[in-house]
Structures are given as structure tokens and as C-alpha cells.
Design a protein around this motif. Structure first.
Motif, PDB file in Angstrom:
ATOM      1  N   VAL A   1     124.387  14.026  80.823  1.00 19.73           N
ATOM      2  CA  VAL A   1     125.314  13.139  81.532  1.00 19.73           C
ATOM      3  C   VAL A   1     124.950  11.677  81.290  1.00 19.73           C
ATOM      4  N   GLY A   2     123.666  11.364  81.377  1.00 15.95           N
ATOM      5  CA  GLY A   2     123.238  10.002  81.066  1.00 15.95           C
ATOM      6  C   GLY A   2     123.564   9.634  79.640  1.00 15.95           C
ATOM      7  N   GLY A   3     123.363  10.594  78.736  1.00 14.49           N
ATOM      8  CA  GLY A   3     123.663  10.357  77.332  1.00 14.49           C
ATOM      9  C   GLY A   3     125.136  10.096  77.075  1.00 14.49           C
ATOM     10  N   LEU A   4     125.993  10.689  77.888  1.00 15.82           N
ATOM     11  CA  LEU A   4     127.432  10.450  77.751  1.00 15.82           C
ATOM     12  C   LEU A   4     127.749   8.972  77.961  1.00 15.82           C
ATOM     13  N   PHE A   5     127.130   8.376  78.970  1.00 19.99           N
ATOM     14  CA  PHE A   5     127.354   6.944  79.228  1.00 19.99           C
ATOM     15  C   PHE A   5     126.755   6.091  78.113  1.00 19.99           C
ATOM     16  N   GLY A   6     125.581   6.487  77.631  1.00 17.73           N
ATOM     17  CA  GLY A   6     124.996   5.771  76.502  1.00 17.73           C
ATOM     18  C   GLY A   6     125.869   5.866  75.268  1.00 17.73           C
ATOM     19  N   ASN A   7     126.497   7.018  75.095  1.00 22.58           N
ATOM     20  CA  ASN A   7     127.369   7.254  73.948  1.00 22.58           C
ATOM     21  C   ASN A   7     128.611   6.355  74.002  1.00 22.58           C
ATOM     22  N   ILE A   8     129.150   6.170  75.192  1.00 22.88           N
ATOM     23  CA  ILE A   8     130.313   5.293  75.355  1.00 22.88           C
ATOM     24  C   ILE A   8     129.944   3.859  75.002  1.00 22.88           C
ATOM     25  N   ILE A   9     128.761   3.423  75.437  1.00 24.20           N
ATOM     26  CA  ILE A   9     128.291   2.076  75.091  1.00 24.20           C
ATOM     27  C   ILE A   9     128.090   1.961  73.589  1.00 24.20           C
ATOM     28  N   LYS A  10     127.482   2.971  73.005  1.00 26.38           N
ATOM     29  CA  LYS A  10     127.248   2.972  71.561  1.00 26.38           C
ATOM     30  C   LYS A  10     128.559   2.856  70.800  1.00 26.38           C
ATOM     31  N   HIS A  11     129.586   3.566  71.256  1.00 28.77           N
ATOM     32  CA  HIS A  11     130.870   3.585  70.553  1.00 28.77           C
ATOM     33  C   HIS A  11     131.647   2.286  70.736  1.00 28.77           C
ATOM     34  N   ASN A  12     131.637   1.739  71.948  1.00 26.65           N
ATOM     35  CA  ASN A  12     132.495   0.599  72.266  1.00 26.65           C
ATOM     36  C   ASN A  12     131.785  -0.748  72.262  1.00 26.65           C
ATOM     37  N   ALA A  13     130.462  -0.739  72.211  1.00 22.06           N
ATOM     38  CA  ALA A  13     129.695  -1.988  72.141  1.00 22.06           C
ATOM     39  C   ALA A  13     128.590  -1.773  71.113  1.00 22.06           C
ATOM     40  N   THR A  14     127.342  -1.698  71.557  1.00 23.29           N
ATOM     41  CA  THR A  14     126.230  -1.409  70.650  1.00 23.29           C
ATOM     42  C   THR A  14     124.991  -1.046  71.461  1.00 23.29           C
ATOM     43  N   ILE A  15     124.118  -0.239  70.856  1.00 21.37           N
ATOM     44  CA  ILE A  15     122.815   0.034  71.462  1.00 21.37           C
ATOM     45  C   ILE A  15     121.702  -0.625  70.646  1.00 21.37           C
ATOM     46  N   SER A  16     122.080  -1.484  69.724  1.00 25.88           N
ATOM     47  CA  SER A  16     121.110  -2.149  68.849  1.00 25.88           C
ATOM     48  C   SER A  16     120.736  -3.520  69.402  1.00 25.88           C
ATOM     49  N   GLY A  17     119.446  -3.740  69.623  1.00 27.70           N
ATOM     50  CA  GLY A  17     118.982  -5.040  70.085  1.00 27.70           C
ATOM     51  C   GLY A  17     119.241  -6.130  69.076  1.00 27.70           C
ATOM     52  N   ALA A  18     119.233  -5.769  67.803  1.00 37.49           N
ATOM     53  CA  ALA A  18     119.484  -6.751  66.750  1.00 37.49           C
ATOM     54  C   ALA A  18     120.939  -7.193  66.722  1.00 37.49           C
ATOM     55  N   LEU A  19     121.830  -6.401  67.277  1.00 40.60           N
ATOM     56  CA  LEU A  19     123.248  -6.735  67.295  1.00 40.60           C
ATOM     57  C   LEU A  19     123.715  -7.243  68.650  1.00 40.60           C
TER      58      LEU A  19
ATOM     59  N   SER B   1     139.904  15.807  84.686  1.00 36.95           N
ATOM     60  CA  SER B   1     140.763  16.028  85.853  1.00 36.95           C
ATOM     61  C   SER B   1     141.911  16.971  85.502  1.00 36.95           C
ATOM     62  N   GLU B   2     142.517  16.734  84.356  1.00 41.68           N
ATOM     63  CA  GLU B   2     143.645  17.579  83.925  1.00 41.68           C
ATOM     64  C   GLU B   2     143.207  19.000  83.608  1.00 41.68           C
ATOM     65  N   ASN B   3     141.968  19.166  83.172  1.00 38.41           N
ATOM     66  CA  ASN B   3     141.479  20.489  82.767  1.00 38.41           C
ATOM     67  C   ASN B   3     140.508  21.098  83.770  1.00 38.41           C
ATOM     68  N   GLN B   4     140.354  20.426  84.921  1.00 41.19           N
ATOM     69  CA  GLN B   4     139.510  20.919  86.012  1.00 41.19           C
ATOM     70  C   GLN B   4     138.091  21.251  85.534  1.00 41.19           C
ATOM     71  N   LEU B   5     137.481  20.288  84.870  1.00 45.75           N
ATOM     72  CA  LEU B   5     136.126  20.430  84.357  1.00 45.75           C
ATOM     73  C   LEU B   5     135.176  19.497  85.094  1.00 45.75           C
ATOM     74  N   SER B   6     133.894  19.850  85.090  1.00 45.03           N
ATOM     75  CA  SER B   6     132.857  18.909  85.522  1.00 45.03           C
ATOM     76  C   SER B   6     132.392  18.125  84.307  1.00 45.03           C
ATOM     77  N   LEU B   7     131.635  17.070  84.531  1.00 42.71           N
ATOM     78  CA  LEU B   7     131.110  16.288  83.414  1.00 42.71           C
ATOM     79  C   LEU B   7     130.265  17.148  82.481  1.00 42.71           C
ATOM     80  N   ILE B   8     129.401  17.987  83.056  1.00 43.49           N
ATOM     81  CA  ILE B   8     128.508  18.784  82.212  1.00 43.49           C
ATOM     82  C   ILE B   8     129.295  19.867  81.468  1.00 43.49           C
ATOM     83  N   ASP B   9     130.348  20.411  82.097  1.00 44.87           N
ATOM     84  CA  ASP B   9     131.188  21.391  81.390  1.00 44.87           C
ATOM     85  C   ASP B   9     131.888  20.735  80.201  1.00 44.87           C
ATOM     86  N   TYR B  10     132.345  19.517  80.407  1.00 46.64           N
ATOM     87  CA  TYR B  10     133.008  18.764  79.336  1.00 46.64           C
ATOM     88  C   TYR B  10     132.062  18.554  78.156  1.00 46.64           C
ATOM     89  N   ILE B  11     130.822  18.197  78.457  1.00 44.61           N
ATOM     90  CA  ILE B  11     129.840  17.964  77.392  1.00 44.61           C
ATOM     91  C   ILE B  11     129.503  19.266  76.666  1.00 44.61           C
TER      92      ILE B  11
END
Length: 397
Positions: free
Chosen positions: A257-275, A135-145
């Protein structure tokens, strides 16, 4: 956060944590020390409990020229997925030792060797932070990525090719997947039923089955974000390209864009079924797919976030209980159901926002997911000790 590209790894099934990660670790071990006389490989946590079903020993032994003996430590009470590589010379002297952790999605951490798997690419670590920045830099999600990963579209176009190939191969194949479970391939027959009934839902499920069955066979598929959930996004990609005829570049952007959301989950929770249980795999994939579908329909950022939030919220608490440690039951069927839920999540986000704003943010659900994952019993996190896995074992006894 780390690179979105790492969410999508092309490799052999059936498990990113149990197959891709061990294979990568073994290849790096050989790269560092050369091929040694013999090895003792110690496996702990879920790698020990379901390693046989996931072919962990087979893939390591193949890389290390069939010179391995394995120790499966079933009494290890720590939930981390640890591999210890012990390399010996011809005099039976220990000359190399690595402690490796499988982090989920094929990523690894090695105490004695530095990898790029945990290299930070993004300064923002939550979706609220990302929204503020763009928002501050007037970017779209894909531009940010693209600003952080300028070659990501080319990479994801290769990912699309691999996903499409896995679905095509799965739809063309017949035969048995597992003699132990007496399970046969279903994707081709489900697709035929879908064509005869002109039912798009059946077609979507057949695509998810196709990729999931290829994964179960140990063939080449794509983590999204794991191999246990590989059929969900592969189905969306296949349908978008083959049936809806979206441009390949647009689908690649949607994957980012989908990967961005997966990345947030990976960073702040986990994407591992074992965990974190299957909420971390199928739930994350559904969330990513929901965001993808919204992006493909040119939805605004508010709708994209809401779709992603719905996709994960309604998978909270989903357990990981693979029968016999195989990525077949209930994994493949869960992929087929979750791809339908991803389209439902976008539909609800699109139309509900016309009526009423939503109160739950994506970051709130990710935080809840992390808490829930910690509360799920270890028996229900890819150990083969609880849930459906236990029921099958009891039935066998």
C-alpha cells in the motif's frame, strides 16, 4: 504505472541512482557483449558531480573487471543522469556503445537495449483514478494491488527480511563511516539511550540510523523508494515486526500500500533527488511510511490517503545537498526525523478527520511536488554545489 515491486530493490549502497543503476547497466552490458578488452565510461549530470562520493566509478569498474577509465563531465548542463558505456576490443576499436539514463530508485533507460523498468502494469495513473476503480469494482487497496501483481506479498516478505537484516547489522556495528567527514556510527548508542529512557521515538530513530549507516557503508539495503531514504520505511518495518509484533504478511501488505503511493509519485513527479531534490526521496518515503502505518492500524482509504498526503506535503521544497557527495550528511539524520513525521502524519489524519474533512488531495500535492522540483535550483539537487555541501566546502577552504 509500473510495478510496485520496482519501488523496493535490494542492493548495495550508498545510492540507488548512483550505485544500483550503474551496476545494473554494467551487468547488462557484459551480458549483451561479453567482457571486452577495456572501457571508457562517460558520466554526466549528478552522476559526474557526485559520482565519486557515491562510488559510481567503483561499482562499474568492479563489474567490468577493473578495465575502465572514466570521464567525469562537470560542465554538462542537462539535469538528466546519463552514463555512456564505450567498449573496446584489443585493437582499441569501439565495438559497443550504450547511452544509459539513471531514472531514480535504481531504474534505468537504455537507448540501445530494452529493459522492463518502464513496463506499464497499472492502467490507473493517479490516486483519484484508483479510488474510482476500486469503488466501482468493490475492491480494497490491497486487493487492487494483488490483482495486478499476484506475487507481490511473497516478494515483499523477502524485502522485509532484507530490511530487518540491515537494521540488525546497523544496530550491532560500531566504528567510523567516513574518515573524510570524521563521522562515526551512532545507531547502537541511540538505541541504548532509547532503551534507558523507554523512549519509542529514539528507538525509531536508531532503526533509521542503522539502515542509513549500512547504506553509507555500501552494504546491502533496500530502496524505499531510494537508498538515500532507505532508513524510513526500514524503521517502520522493524518496529512493526519486532516491537508491535504485527504478522509478517500484514506488514508486507502495508509495504504494498505504501508502495502504491510511492509509485504514483514516481509516475507523476519523480523519486530522484537529482531531479526533484530530497522531497523526492525523503518526502516520498515519509508519505509511503505514513500510508503504511495507517494501513497497519486498519484505517479506511480516506485516512490512508490523508496520511500519505500529509507525509509528502510538509516535505515540499526539501533540497538535496549531500556533503562531499556522500549519503551521510544530512541524509541519515533526515531519515531519522522523517520516520517520526510519518507517525505524526497518521495521527493527524486519524484525529483531524473526526473534526473536519481535508481539502487537499494526494494527487494535488504530487502535482505541486513536480512543479516545486522543477523550480529547485540545480545546485540543490544532488550536485554537491549548494546548501550544506557548499558550506562544508567553504569551511574547508
Amino acid at each position: 504505472m509500473q510495478a510496485i515491486k520496482d519501488i523496493y530493490r535490494i542492493g548495495n549502497g550508498p545510492s540507488s541512482s548512483h550505485t544500483i543503476a550503474p551496476k545494473r547497466a554494467a551487468e547488462l552490458f557484459v551480458k549483451e557483449y561479453g567482457l571486452l578488452d577495456h572501457y571508457i565510461i562517460e558520466l554526466y549530470g549528478s552522476l559526474s558531480l557526485t559520482g565519486k562520493g557515491h562510488k559510481t566509478d567503483e561499482i562499474i569498474n568492479k563489474v567490468l573487471d577493473n578495465r575502465c577509465s572514466f570521464v567525469f563531465d562537470h560542465e554538462f548542463d542537462e539535469e538528466r543522469n546519463i552514463m555512456i558505456f564505450n567498449g573496446y576490443n584489443e585493437n582499441d576499436e569501439l565495438v559497443a556503445k550504450w547511452h544509459v539514463e539513471s531514472l531514480g530508485g535504481g531504474a534505468i533507460r537504455i537507448d540501445e537495449y530494452e529493459t522492463d523498468d518502464e513496463k506499464e502494469i497499472y492502467n490507473e495513473n493517479s490516486f483519484d483514478e484508483i479510488k474510482l476503480y476500486i469503488s466501482e469494482n468493490q475492491l480494497s487497496l490491497i486487493d487492487y494491488i494483488k490483482m495486478h501483481e499476484n506475487d507481490i506479498i511473497d516478494y515483499l516478505e523477502n524485502v522485509i527480511d532484507a530490511m530487518v537484516k540491515s537494521v540488525d547489522n546497523g544496530l550491532e556495528s560500531e566504528g567510523i563511516i567516513s574518515e573524510k567527514l570524521n563521522v562515526y556510527r551512532s545507531a547502537k548508542e541511540i538505541l541504548i539511550e532509547g532503551i534507558m529512557a523507554n523512549d519509542n521515538d529514539l528507538k525509531l530513530m536508531s532503526y533509521a540510523y542503522a539502515a542509513g549507516e549500512e547504506n553509507a557503508m555500501g552494504h546491502v539495503v533496500v530502496t524505499a523508494p531510494t537508498l538515500g531514504s532507505c532508513g524510513i520505511i526500514a524503521s517502520v518495518v522493524y518496529h512493526s515486526l519486532k516491537n508491535l509484533q504485527y504478522p509478517k504478511e500484514k506488514i508486507a501488505e502495508a509495504l504494498a500500500v505504501g508502495g502504491l503511493f510511492g509509485n504514483i509519485i514516481k509516475h507523476n513527479a519523480t523519486i530522484s533527488g537529482a531531479l526533484g531534490g530530497c522531497q523526492a526521496e525523503v518526502g516520498t518515503a515519509c508519505s509511503m511510511a505514513s500510508a503504511m502505518i495507517a494501513y497497519l492500524d486498519d484505517a479506511n482509504i480516506k485516512t490512508i490517503e490523508y496520511a500519505a498526503e500529509i507525509g509528502i506535503e510538509h516535505h515540499l521544497g526539501l533540497t538535496c545537498d549531500p556533503v562531499y557527495g556522500l549519503v551521510i550528511i544530512p541524509c541519515i539524520e533526515r531519515n531519522a526525523m522523517a520516520v517520526l513525521r510519518s507517525y505524526d502524519a497518521y495521527k493527524l489524519s486519524k484525529y483531524k478527520l473526526r473534526v473536519k474533512d481535508h481539502l487537499v488531495t494526494f494527487d494535488m500535492v504530487v502535482s505541486s511536488m513536480r512543479y516545486t522540483g522543477k523550480k529547485i535550483s540545480p545546485e540543490l539537487k544532488e550536485t554537491g554545489k549548494g546548501g550544506l555541501a557548499l558550506e562544508f566546502n567553504n569551511e574547508k577552504d
